[in-house]
Design a protein around this motif. Structure first.
Motif, PDB file in Angstrom:
ATOM      1  N   ASN A   1       1.117  -1.361  -0.256  1.00 33.78           N
ATOM      2  CA  ASN A   1       0.562  -0.017   0.257  1.00 33.78           C
ATOM      3  C   ASN A   1       0.919   1.342  -0.122  1.00 33.78           C
ATOM      4  O   ASN A   1       0.659   2.273  -0.693  1.00 33.78           O
ATOM      5  N   THR A   2       1.361   0.978   0.793  1.00 37.96           N
ATOM      6  CA  THR A   2       2.718   2.510   0.733  1.00 37.96           C
ATOM      7  C   THR A   2       3.360   3.160  -0.574  1.00 37.96           C
ATOM      8  O   THR A   2       3.837   4.007  -1.054  1.00 37.96           O
TER       9      THR A   2
ATOM     10  N   ASN B   1       0.873   3.720  -3.130  1.00 34.81           N
ATOM     11  CA  ASN B   1       0.492   5.064  -2.611  1.00 34.81           C
ATOM     12  C   ASN B   1       1.149   6.136  -3.194  1.00 34.81           C
ATOM     13  O   ASN B   1       0.884   7.473  -4.086  1.00 34.81           O
TER      14      ASN B   1
ATOM     15  N   ASN C   1       0.407   9.212  -5.714  1.00 38.90           N
ATOM     16  CA  ASN C   1       1.012  10.478  -5.347  1.00 38.90           C
ATOM     17  C   ASN C   1       1.100  11.320  -6.359  1.00 38.90           C
ATOM     18  O   ASN C   1       2.030  12.974  -6.825  1.00 38.90           O
TER      19      ASN C   1
ATOM     20  N   LYS D   1      -2.745   8.513 -12.270  1.00 41.18           N
ATOM     21  CA  LYS D   1      -3.923   7.879 -11.823  1.00 41.18           C
ATOM     22  C   LYS D   1      -5.356   8.696 -12.077  1.00 41.18           C
ATOM     23  O   LYS D   1      -6.358   7.966 -11.815  1.00 41.18           O
TER      24      LYS D   1
END
Length: 676
Positions: free
Chosen positions: A489-490, A493, A497, A503
């Motif tokens: 997940n890190t 993200n 980002n 995205k």
């Protein structure tokens, strides 16, 4: 009325009238749109004979006996500004090109039909002229006579059959145009009709092969295959000593004595035997089965490669499969297909072979006797490519786009970080990705420094980048790289980002296809890949009420294999597949459009400068165009092709410059073989 142009002495007939070339041209010159078809003795314009050329419209058809009448007498007519209507034009064009006649404007009803059914499984809709006649005009075209001309000659039956194939082409086109307009595909068919002229030319040109070099390569390929097989067998003996695929011959013989070494009996080429082995080590093999609307297990490289860290057999197996493919596909079978007359290798291309519009190569001939070589998926090693050579007085020109997919993705997604890196930075997205997903890498470090000091991180970043760019998520890299939920997940993200434009693009694509029932492949051309089971998916989604979900949750606990649970699972699996395609397809399709427009413009340059059949288009593997040209003009021709490719790139990749590169030898000259 049917007219026959021939020098043969034939009996009088009520079904047709024999006329002269001059009389036939007088009739044909009244037409602006002409139906065109050919009858031949086979599939190769280099070895088979053009028997008849059919030209006409609904009111009359002209059958030209090419065995007694010189087709050159129709050159001016065929090269005029008239629109020539074909069905599967590429085949007929090969024989027409062989007679050094090059039409200017064509319409291919077969390609129109393919466009309207792009995305559907093969066999869903017939692409034949016979079916089109039934669908659009309610007529039945008799195809039982096909092939008789080879042994029956110009019988009355053959003449009538040949003529009728051109009678309805304009009428079918008119009906198709109505449907194409409804589907907003008029621009797309215009591109395809122009592209087929150059693709047919590439198919006609073929490529020259150095047979001595090829045989030397084959010997090394065999050695590599044996080494790869031994590596897998050793792995099985070491890691699966009790496997059912190992046996020991306890009973020796008088001459050889006893052999206590285990013998490997597994057939490494059998997915049924290999699949359980990979599953035992936690490898996820499930992929969508488009033909059945379900899933299946696959041991394809694209499935196994991202999971190579799960099982040490995977790299060995992939190396073996690659070596086996090279030996089986590019060995003796390859040599047998080199034309003994021309010394060149010819393949068959499918213009809309993939749902992304990419051309495909290979496949079987119409008689199912010959498996053509796939010239678009050749091994990329230097030794293999060096076997493809130019004719003695020619030079080889190879030009490929630089980082095409990265530039197209950045442009389509309008991702500011990607565009800045590709325009002003080191033009290295792998390094930029590494900096995003591993924050401890200094942001001001150059790509060269990152490669030297953070090589491992950059390699991992390439894998993450590939997964995320094509709609993968945290679960994807968790599964493929053995990460924890928190780690996956890190990384996800951090990536999204950093690439916020990507995205937003992906989120839009995933909604857009579900709202429309198709994936818009390119906004400029209007090409679309249709969701073949869209109505079924909408029906399933309509059931998703609050009451349905309450019932689903209950059944998931009590009967996880019931129809309701399986229906939900199937729906979301299908949706996830189309989500990924909606992100990936437009990027591949835009690359395909760059190739199409480059080829269209380059072909027109060759035509206008009388260079067709002197400059040959040989191999075009997706982001690369290879040609051969007379040495004295090769530099000039290379510059023209380069400019065609860059111009096409600028049309479809608008937010950053998609450049190309001309391959040269160590001395900076154009070589006489394929180097890349």
């Amino acid at each position: 009325m049917i007219y026959l142009v021939t020098q043969q002495i034939l009996p009088e007939s009520k079904e047709y009238k024999i006329i002269s070339v001059e009389e036939s041209l007088h009739l044909l010159n009244t037409l602006d749109i002409v139906g065109v078809d050919t009858e031949t003795t086979g599939f190769s314009p280099h070895n088979d004979t053009l028997l008849t050329l059919q030209l006409g419209c609904y009111d009359f058809q002209v059958v030209v006996d090419c065995t007694t009448v010189n087709i050159q007498l129709y050159k001016e007519f065929l090269e005029s500004d008239r629109l020539l209507c074909f069905w599967n034009a590429k085949f007929d064009l090969g024989f027409i090109y062989h007679n050094r006649i090059v039409p200017k404007k064509v319409y291919d009803g077969y390609l129109a039909e393919k466009l309207m059914w792009l995305g559907y499984p093969a066999g869903t809709h017939s692409m034949s002229l016979k079916s089109a006649g039934e669908q659009y005009l309610g007529i039945e075209l008799d195809k039982t006579v096909r092939g008789k001309i080879k042994y029956a000659g110009l019988s009355e039956e053959v003449i009538i059959y040949s003529a009728l194939d051109t009678k309805y082409l304009k009428e079918i086109r008119n009906k198709q145009l109505i449907e194409l307009e409804k589907k907003e595909l008029l621009t797309a068919i215009e591109y395809e009709n122009r592209f087929v002229l150059s693709l047919a030319y590439e198919e006609y040109c073929g490529v020259k092969v150095d047979i001595a070099k090829w045989k030397a390569k084959m010997k090394k390929d065999e050695e590599r295959l044996q080494k790869a097989l031994e590596a897998m067998n050793t792995w099985l003996k070491t890691n699966e000593p009790n496997s059912k695929y190992l046996k020991v011959e306890l009973q020796g013989n008088l001459f050889n004595g006893f052999n206590t070494e285990p013998i490997v009996t597994i057939n490494w080429n059998s997915p049924l035997q290999v699949i359980p082995l990979f599953k035992k080590y936690g490898v996820d093999l499930e992929v969508p089965d488009k033909s059945k609307g379900d899933t299946k297990d696959s041991v394809d490289a694209k499935v196994l490669k991202p999971q190579k860290d799960k099982c040490s057999l995977i790299p060995l197996y992939l190396d073996y499969k690659e070596a086996f493919k090279v030996v089986s596909t590019y060995g003796e079978n390859f040599l047998k297909q080199i034309d003994s007359k021309t010394g060149r290798l010819y393949s068959r291309f499918s213009q809309l072979g993939a749902d992304t519009t990419r051309i495909t190569s290979g496949g079987k001939d119409k008689n199912n006797k010959l498996e053509y070589i796939n010239l678009l998926n050749l091994p990329s090693d230097a030794e293999t490519r060096a076997c493809f050579v130019a004719e003695p007085l020619n030079a080889w020109v190879s030009i490929d786009y630089t980082g095409q997919e990265s530039f197209i993705m950045a442009s389509i997604a309008n991702d500011k970080a990607m565009i800045e890196e590709l325009t002003y930075g080191d033009r290295d997205l792998h390094t930029l990705t590494a900096k995003l997903v591993f924050p401890y890498i200094p942001k001001d470090m150059t790509a060269k420094e990152v490669k030297a000091n953070y090589h491992k991180e950059r390699q991992l970043a390439k894998g993450y980048e590939f997964a995320f760019n094509y709609a993968g998520n945290a679960d994807t890299i968790k599964r493929n790289f053995g990460l924890t939920d928190e780690e996956a997940n890190t990384i996800y993200n951090n990536y999204m980002n950093g690439f916020n434009g990507l995205k937003q693009y992906q989120d839009f694509r995933k909604k857009d296809w579900f709202n429309k029932g198709y994936i818009l492949l390119n906004a400029l051309t209007g090409h679309k890949a249709y969701i073949y089971d869209y109505n079924s998916m909408l029906q399933t989604k309509s059931k998703f009420t609050k009451e349905f979900w309450d019932y689903y949750r209950e059944m998931k606990k009590e009967a996880p294999n019931c129809d309701t649970v399986q229906e939900v699972r199937k729906f979301f699996k299908r949706k996830a597949d189309s989500d990924r395609q909606s992100v990936n397809y437009p990027i591949q399709a835009t690359g395909s459009m760059c190739l199409r427009v480059s080829m269209i413009n380059f072909f027109e340059y060759l035509r206008k400068n009388n260079l067709l059949f002197k400059v040959l288009i040989t191999i075009t593997p997706y982001d690369e165009i290879n040609i051969e040209a007379p040495k004295e003009i090769s530099e000039e021709v290379a510059d023209i092709l380069y400019n065609c490719m860059v111009k096409a790139g600028s049309y479809f990749c608008t937010r950053c410059k998609l450049d190309a590169e001309i391959s040269r030898d160590k001395e900076g000259n154009l070589p006489n073989y394929w180097i890349h």
